[in-house]
Design a protein around this motif. Sequence first.
Motif, short mmCIF file in Angstrom:
data_model
loop_
_atom_site.label_atom_id
_atom_site.label_comp_id
_atom_site.label_asym_id
_atom_site.label_seq_id
_atom_site.Cartn_x
_atom_site.Cartn_y
_atom_site.Cartn_z
N VAL A 410 0.82 -1.21 0.00
CA VAL A 410 0.00 0.00 0.00
C VAL A 410 0.85 1.26 0.00
CG1 VAL A 410 -1.66 1.39 1.33
CG2 VAL A 410 -1.99 -1.09 1.09
N PHE A 411 1.87 1.29 0.88
CA PHE A 411 2.65 2.51 1.04
C PHE A 411 3.88 2.57 0.14
CE2 PHE A 411 0.38 2.24 5.14
CZ PHE A 411 -0.20 3.51 5.15
N GLY A 412 4.27 1.44 -0.43
CA GLY A 412 5.39 1.43 -1.36
C GLY A 412 6.75 1.58 -0.70
N VAL A 413 6.84 1.31 0.60
CA VAL A 413 8.10 1.39 1.32
C VAL A 413 8.20 0.20 2.27
CG1 VAL A 413 8.24 3.91 1.22
CG2 VAL A 413 7.07 2.82 3.15
N PRO A 414 9.40 -0.22 2.63
CA PRO A 414 9.53 -1.34 3.57
C PRO A 414 9.08 -0.93 4.98
CG PRO A 414 11.68 -0.38 3.11
CD PRO A 414 10.73 0.26 2.16
N TYR A 415 8.51 -1.87 5.70
CA TYR A 415 8.10 -1.59 7.07
C TYR A 415 9.27 -1.78 8.01
CZ TYR A 415 5.70 -1.61 11.52
OH TYR A 415 5.32 -1.31 12.80
N ARG A 416 9.54 -0.79 8.80
CA ARG A 416 10.55 -0.92 9.85
C ARG A 416 10.18 0.03 10.98
NH1 ARG A 416 15.41 2.12 6.54
NH2 ARG A 416 15.11 4.23 7.39
N GLU A 417 10.52 -0.40 12.18
CA GLU A 417 10.19 0.39 13.36
C GLU A 417 11.39 1.18 13.83
OE1 GLU A 417 8.60 -2.24 16.29
OE2 GLU A 417 6.74 -2.59 15.18
N GLY A 418 11.10 2.37 14.36
CA GLY A 418 12.15 3.19 14.93
C GLY A 418 12.46 2.78 16.35
N LYS A 419 13.34 3.53 16.99
CA LYS A 419 13.73 3.20 18.36
C LYS A 419 12.57 3.31 19.34
CE LYS A 419 18.57 4.59 17.78
NZ LYS A 419 19.65 5.50 18.25
N ASP A 420 11.57 4.14 18.99
CA ASP A 420 10.43 4.31 19.90
C ASP A 420 9.34 3.26 19.66
OD1 ASP A 420 9.51 5.13 17.45
OD2 ASP A 420 8.91 7.15 18.09
N GLY A 421 9.57 2.34 18.73
CA GLY A 421 8.62 1.27 18.49
C GLY A 421 7.60 1.55 17.42
N TRP A 422 7.47 2.83 16.99
CA TRP A 422 6.53 3.18 15.94
C TRP A 422 7.23 3.11 14.58
CZ3 TRP A 422 1.70 3.32 17.58
CH2 TRP A 422 1.46 3.64 18.92
N PHE A 423 6.44 3.11 13.51
CA PHE A 423 7.02 3.06 12.18
C PHE A 423 8.03 4.18 12.01
CE2 PHE A 423 6.78 4.69 7.76
CZ PHE A 423 7.47 3.65 7.15
N ASP A 424 9.18 3.84 11.43
CA ASP A 424 10.27 4.80 11.26
C ASP A 424 10.00 5.70 10.06
OD1 ASP A 424 12.60 6.19 11.15
OD2 ASP A 424 13.90 4.45 10.86
N LEU A 425 9.66 6.96 10.32
CA LEU A 425 9.31 7.88 9.25
C LEU A 425 10.49 8.18 8.33
CD1 LEU A 425 6.96 10.37 11.09
CD2 LEU A 425 6.34 8.76 9.30
N ALA A 426 11.70 7.93 8.80
CA ALA A 426 12.85 8.15 7.93
C ALA A 426 12.78 7.25 6.70
CB ALA A 426 14.15 7.89 8.70
N ALA A 427 12.02 6.15 6.81
CA ALA A 427 11.89 5.21 5.70
C ALA A 427 11.12 5.82 4.53
CB ALA A 427 11.19 3.93 6.16
N ILE A 428 10.35 6.88 4.78
CA ILE A 428 9.63 7.54 3.69
C ILE A 428 10.19 8.93 3.45
CG2 ILE A 428 7.50 6.24 4.00
CD1 ILE A 428 6.34 8.56 5.55
N GLY A 429 11.43 9.16 3.92
CA GLY A 429 12.12 10.40 3.63
C GLY A 429 11.61 11.61 4.37
N GLN A 430 10.97 11.40 5.53
CA GLN A 430 10.45 12.53 6.30
C GLN A 430 11.24 12.64 7.60
OE1 GLN A 430 6.38 13.50 6.33
NE2 GLN A 430 5.84 12.09 4.68
N LYS A 431 12.50 13.05 7.46
CA LYS A 431 13.42 13.11 8.58
C LYS A 431 12.91 14.04 9.67
CE LYS A 431 17.46 12.04 10.43
NZ LYS A 431 17.32 12.75 11.69
N GLU A 432 12.38 15.21 9.26
CA GLU A 432 11.92 16.17 10.27
C GLU A 432 10.78 15.59 11.09
OE1 GLU A 432 9.96 20.66 10.66
OE2 GLU A 432 10.56 19.89 8.70
N GLN A 433 9.82 14.96 10.43
CA GLN A 433 8.73 14.35 11.17
C GLN A 433 9.21 13.18 12.01
OE1 GLN A 433 4.95 13.67 9.40
NE2 GLN A 433 5.19 15.25 7.85
N ALA A 434 10.20 12.47 11.49
CA ALA A 434 10.74 11.36 12.27
C ALA A 434 11.37 11.85 13.55
CB ALA A 434 11.77 10.60 11.43
N ASP A 435 12.02 13.01 13.50
CA ASP A 435 12.66 13.56 14.69
C ASP A 435 11.65 14.18 15.65
OD1 ASP A 435 15.09 12.81 13.73
OD2 ASP A 435 15.59 14.76 12.86
N LYS A 436 10.67 14.92 15.10
CA LYS A 436 9.77 15.69 15.95
C LYS A 436 8.39 15.05 16.13
CE LYS A 436 12.01 20.05 14.66
NZ LYS A 436 11.84 21.37 14.05
N ARG A 437 8.11 14.06 15.30
CA ARG A 437 6.83 13.39 15.35
C ARG A 437 5.67 14.36 15.20
NH1 ARG A 437 6.59 8.21 13.86
NH2 ARG A 437 8.32 7.07 14.75
#
Length: 468
Positions: A410-437
């Motif tokens: 559906v999303f066209g990207v691999p599923y992987r979790e970040g250190k906080d246990g939620w989907f790692d937004l860096a996987a879809i190129g959204q570094k800022e959102q990954a850092d600040k949520r």
Amino acid sequence: MGQGMGQAIMKSSNLRKAYCYLKKNGLKSAYYAALERIMRENGKTYRYRQPGQKNLEAQRAADGYPYRFSILVPAYETKEAYLREMIDSVLGQSYGNLELIIADASRSKQVETVVRTYADSRLRYLPLKENKGIADNTNMALEKAGGDYVGLLDHDDVLTPDALYYMAKAISQKAREGSTAWLLYSDEDKGNGEMTEYYEPHFKPKLNVDLLLSNNYICHFLVMKRELMQELRLRAGFDGAQDYDLVLRAVGKLLYEDGWKERYGGRQAAVHIPKVLYHWRCHGSSTAENPESKRYAYEAGRRALEDFLACRGWKGTVCHTEHLGFYRVHYDGGIFRQRKDAGAEAGRLLNRRGRICGGALGRNGRVLYAGLHKNFSGYMHRAVLRQEVYAADIRRMRVRKELWADFEEVFGVPYREGKDGWFDLAAIGQKEQADKREAAALTAEWVAKCLEFGRRVREKGYTTVWQP
């Protein structure tokens, strides 16, 4: 009673609740709880509109449904005015195919004297030799029930005059669809001691298992197919929360017990009627006005939840929240480990102002509870309760392994979790959102993907759960 007096009583009740909340949860929590209540009460007002006589007469004249209702009332030294209002509200129903069974455990003749003044053959009086508690007393009435469906009514509450008409109508609609309504419930509100003013309406969702595991939102007006209620019965060990325990066991049977889900339609067997059909009377000793008056009931509710988990083989602990009558289940090793029906989790996403800006999505793609302050609990505290939702926001999403392939498709990207246990937004190129949520709202493209993934989760028999 005049309107001013009624408002004064409600304010007194609110002050009592605020004081109890302060003692239990501390100053900060009490401050935000009081602030939220003030803001809510300064918003929209509620007014229950009594059905007009023309509507009621039309209901009486309509083609009759073939269902008979048994209304069960356990009574104990009930005040005459309350008892008469309750009886009149049942016998005065626009749908008259009913019986009212009053199981009286009073020591005095107070209840019997009132009942004997009625000549209506639909009113059945059942004197009990001893008071064994609300569950066993109700079971005595349940044994005598002859209706197709059984409804539970407290001895000092009242039904709206069209309550059974809408119940019968909903049952008939299910039958036309080729299925059976096994459990029905309606919206409700609260009334002052004299039932001259109504307030705090509870508008409920359709069957939502995780919300039910957080609070008995079904409550009143509860109607159940007679054979199901007679099989389950009420359990004395849960007095005070006997109706919660009953609903949990009924839902457990309809949704999870082998054979029942396939035979009776699972979720479709539970029907919500989006109309206020029940007035819950509030007076000094009632749980509705003074939650502290029956703390044992909330402990019984916790034990009922523990029993539900144990019967499903789900390992976890049940805790009280800061709001009496509301619970939080902590699953050992996480919800995916214990719950085979949980497919995805949606977490809370806050912006820089401490307000909800993402997490759970509704059917229309909008963020649930958007703009709500992080210290507010929302309508009926739902914003802080675990519940099933339509879809999860990818910015705060967790997915069980069995659905990773669907996620990636559906999303066209691999599923992987970040250190906080939620989907790692860096996987879809959204570094800022990954850092600040938090950041700008999801684009329409991403919302559509989230909704599609939510659809896939349901299609495969899983649910998406809001975990605030």
